[in-house]
Design a protein around this motif. Structure first.
Motif, PDB file in Angstrom:
ATOM      1  N   GLU A 144       0.981  -1.381  -0.012  1.00  0.00           N
ATOM      2  CA  GLU A 144       0.095   0.005   0.067  1.00  0.00           C
ATOM      3  C   GLU A 144       1.011   1.272  -0.120  1.00  0.00           C
ATOM      4  O   GLU A 144       1.824   1.327   0.534  1.00  0.00           O
ATOM      5  CB  GLU A 144      -0.874   0.100   1.242  1.00  0.00           C
ATOM      6  N   ASN A 145       0.347   2.289  -0.681  1.00  0.00           N
ATOM      7  CA  ASN A 145       0.917   3.642  -0.718  1.00  0.00           C
ATOM      8  C   ASN A 145       2.364   3.598  -1.218  1.00  0.00           C
ATOM      9  O   ASN A 145       3.330   4.156  -0.533  1.00  0.00           O
ATOM     10  CB  ASN A 145       0.838   4.285   0.532  1.00  0.00           C
ATOM     11  N   SER A 203      -1.306  -0.874 -10.497  1.00  0.00           N
ATOM     12  CA  SER A 203      -1.596  -0.140  -9.563  1.00  0.00           C
ATOM     13  C   SER A 203      -3.109   0.314  -9.469  1.00  0.00           C
ATOM     14  O   SER A 203      -3.777   0.137 -10.568  1.00  0.00           O
ATOM     15  CB  SER A 203      -0.764   1.150  -9.737  1.00  0.00           C
ATOM     16  N   ASP A 222      -1.498   1.841  -4.216  1.00  0.00           N
ATOM     17  CA  ASP A 222      -1.167   0.522  -4.224  1.00  0.00           C
ATOM     18  C   ASP A 222      -1.078  -0.486  -5.270  1.00  0.00           C
ATOM     19  O   ASP A 222      -1.554  -0.209  -6.280  1.00  0.00           O
ATOM     20  CB  ASP A 222      -3.009  -0.213  -3.703  1.00  0.00           C
ATOM     21  N   TYR A 276       3.673  -4.790   3.500  1.00  0.00           N
ATOM     22  CA  TYR A 276       3.636  -5.432   2.035  1.00  0.00           C
ATOM     23  C   TYR A 276       3.141  -6.877   2.493  1.00  0.00           C
ATOM     24  O   TYR A 276       3.041  -7.278   3.752  1.00  0.00           O
ATOM     25  CB  TYR A 276       4.766  -5.505   1.329  1.00  0.00           C
TER      26      TYR A 276
END
Length: 629
Positions: free
Chosen positions: A262-263, A289, A447, A477
């Motif tokens: 994420e991010n 993504s 993401d 992750y």
């Protein structure tokens, strides 16, 4: 923590000053999870099953004591006649119950613990693949729970012994000795019509009259059989429902391995993608993504089916509808556009159209239509103003007009979501990765999913983990191994099958023991009556015909009450599982009901014939004198 049950109070105190993450997997094992759907499934379905087991066990113990005291009613009458008081008689029976409990309860505990350990040893290897972080499955003996089980068993035995003991103590002495208190009926109550006697014949008429004059024993047998049918059908329904829940959790994926974070930023993602693709065994890789957007939608744009499913009433209202955008590798996106027969030129470039999937579950679908989805929108294409969301869910002002064409599926499975993030609908725009720069999203954290196909999945995953650890990635992750997921699903189904089969066998044994004990003893209590019929010339053929008709009456009365109750309990088990979040459909337990119908008549017939064979070996004169051993 020394007291894990206080974990939620502890986190509530820290919530305003610190951030924290709970280990929900461990809390679930300890029964302390805040997952309402999991708790609903655990306590609703588990409660029904515990009640069923307790009812069957209590009724079996109570029935055994009641029948035993009925057999010895003459003995108690003789004791009362020689000066024994009612209190002494009650104490004698209660002491007998304590003696039985002192032997039976320890034996049950000593046999039960190794039996449970044996079952767990059969599934321990399968369970290691199911549990998170390879949590081993072992037997932990809880002394407080054993004490609770012992106390419940002892109380059940004492209550089961006290009720019939009080009845025997309050029965007049001569009634106990002569056993004239069991049947009290007026002649009108057992009258049968002339036409019924002609249809049934003498033997069946006698069986019917016995039912009418001896309702107490008849009810105990029917109640035992009904409880047995209810327990068996409910256990089978529980097995079927859990199997559906396990099968619905099976996950299909397009790739063998997926790295999900994420991010994560674009440059870091591509650097890691290249390193992981060079791992031994990996022969193909791709990436995607995802980012969350929203759009203002007028309810008029929704289809009538979706408005009904979502509960929308006001047609002129406008809502903010969250959606996901999936950016795929350009080559995969273009291949999918071609497979749909769409014009590639229209779906590439700066102002390109995009495709989207907008589907919702059909809440009114039948079992055969459970995978059918309904379209959310009335039109096949439309223009929307979409706005990206921040990580905190705040809608930004920057929006973009996009032309959307709705399709029925997407080329690559989207990234996984937490259960709390899953929506009741699927609205996802699929776009080529080339639009990232066009939409000015190159430096925006998203993401990311890096997917690979490998010849040796386990070896590749191990090497990838080493590479990721060496990169010192600070983002959260996960690495998904498709083979492990498939093994988990297989092991879950195996464990559910094993436990439910053991449960059904246990329930069936309790039910058969209950029925056998009730029917055989009640027939023994009628030995004087049956001997009288034989003494006046009733042949074995007529005698057997009468008893077979009694068996049929027992069976039909049992099914009249047992089948509706079983159907209701099966529905309650389904409802509890469904409320727990499992995707299951109610399936009426026809097969288990069919087995119950055959089993009821078979058990009644075998038990009755066994008891009668024992009676036929006795001397008729001794049976008429009722000198029971």
């Amino acid at each position: 923590m020394k007291s894990p049950r206080k974990v939620h109070d502890y986190t509530d105190e820290l919530a305003t000053e610190h951030q924290f993450v709970m280990n929900d997997n461990v809390l679930r094992f300890m029964g302390l999870s805040n997952d309402k759907t999991f708790n609903s499934l655990l306590y609703s379905v588990g409660g029904i099953l515990v009640v069923l087991i307790m009812l069957g066990s209590v009724f079996l113990i109570y029935n055994a004591f009641t029948i035993s005291l009925n057999e010895r009613m003459r003995q108690y009458g003789i004791l009362l006649s020689v000066g024994a008081t009612a209190k002494q008689l009650r104490n004698s029976v209660l002491f007998e119950g304590l003696c039985i409990g002192a032997i039976g309860i320890p034996v049950g505990v000593l046999v039960g613990i190794p039996s449970i350990k044996g079952v767990l040893s059969l599934v321990s290897k399968n369970f290691e693949n199911v549990a998170y972080d390879n949590v081993p499955l072992g037997l932990t003996v809880s002394i407080p729970m054993i004490i609770v089980a012992v106390v419940i068993s002892l109380v059940t035995i004492l209550i089961s012994a006290y009720i019939p003991a009080r009845k025997a103590a309050n029965t007049p002495v001569m009634a106990c000795i002569r056993q004239t208190n069991e049947i009290k009926v007026e002649s009108k109550a057992i009258n049968t019509s002339k036409w019924m006697e002609r249809i049934y014949g003498l033997e069946r008429t006698l069986a019917l009259k016995n039912f009418k004059r001896n309702k107490r024993r008849y009810r105990s047998i029917v109640l035992s059989l009904t409880l047995s049918v209810v327990m068996f059908v409910s256990a089978s329904a529980f097995k079927t429902t859990l199997q559906q829940a396990a099968e619905s959790s099976v996950v299909n994926t397009d790739y063998d391995i997926m790295f999900f974070s994420e991010n994560m930023k674009e440059n870091e993602s591509f650097q890691l993608f290249d390193k992981l693709q060079n791992v031994d065994g990996v022969y193909e890789g791709s990436y995607q993504s995802m980012m969350e957007y929203s759009s203002k939608i007028n309810l008029n744009n929704f289809s009538a089916d979706y408005r009904e499913a979502a509960g929308y009433v006001e047609l002129d209202e406008t809502i903010d509808l969250p959606m996901d955008i999936q950016f795929l590798e350009d080559s995969i996106y273009l291949d999918f556009i071609k497979s749909l027969g769409l014009d590639v030129a229209e779906y590439t470039g700066e102002n390109a159209k995009v495709i989207a999937v907008a589907k919702a579950k059909n809440q009114t679908a039948t079992a055969s239509q459970k995978n059918d989805m309904i379209d959310m929108f009335t039109e096949q294409s439309m223009n929307l103003l979409i706005t990206p969301n921040t990580n905190n869910g705040v809608i930004l002002n920057e929006g973009r007009n996009v032309a959307i064409t709705f399709v029925d599926t997407y080329p690559v499975d989207p990234l996984p979501k937490l259960p709390s993030e899953v929506r009741s609908y699927k609205f996802m725009i699929v776009a080529p990765y080339q639009l990232i720069d066009t939409w000015s999203l190159a430096d925006v954290p998203m993401d990311w999913g890096l997917m690979y196909l490998s010849k040796d999945v386990s070896q590749s995953v191990d090497e990838m983990k080493k590479i990721i650890e060496s990169e010192e990635i600070t983002y959260e992750y996960s690495i998904y191994n498709a083979n492990e997921i498939f093994d988990q699903n297989r092991n879950i189904i195996f464990i559910i099958d094993l436990f439910t089969i053991v449960f059904v066998i246990m329930i069936s044994l309790i039910a058969i023991a209950n029925v056998f004990n009730t029917i055989s003893t009640n027939i023994r209590l009628r030995r004087r009556e049956l001997a009288m019929l034989r003494s006046i010339g009733m042949s074995d053929r007529d005698f057997n015909k009468m008893m077979r008709f009694e068996c049929a009456l027992y069976g039909f009365q049992t099914l009249l009450f047992g089948l509706p109750i079983s159907g209701i309990l099966a529905w309650l088990i389904y409802k509890g599982t469904f409320m727990g979040g499992a995707e299951v459909e109610f399936t009426f337990p026809w097969s288990s009901i069919g087995i119950s119908v055959l089993g009821v008549f078979l058990v009644i017939f075998i038990t009755t014939m066994y008891a009668l064979s024992m009676i036929k070996k006795e001397n008729i004169v001794d049976a008429l004198r009722d000198e029971m051993n």
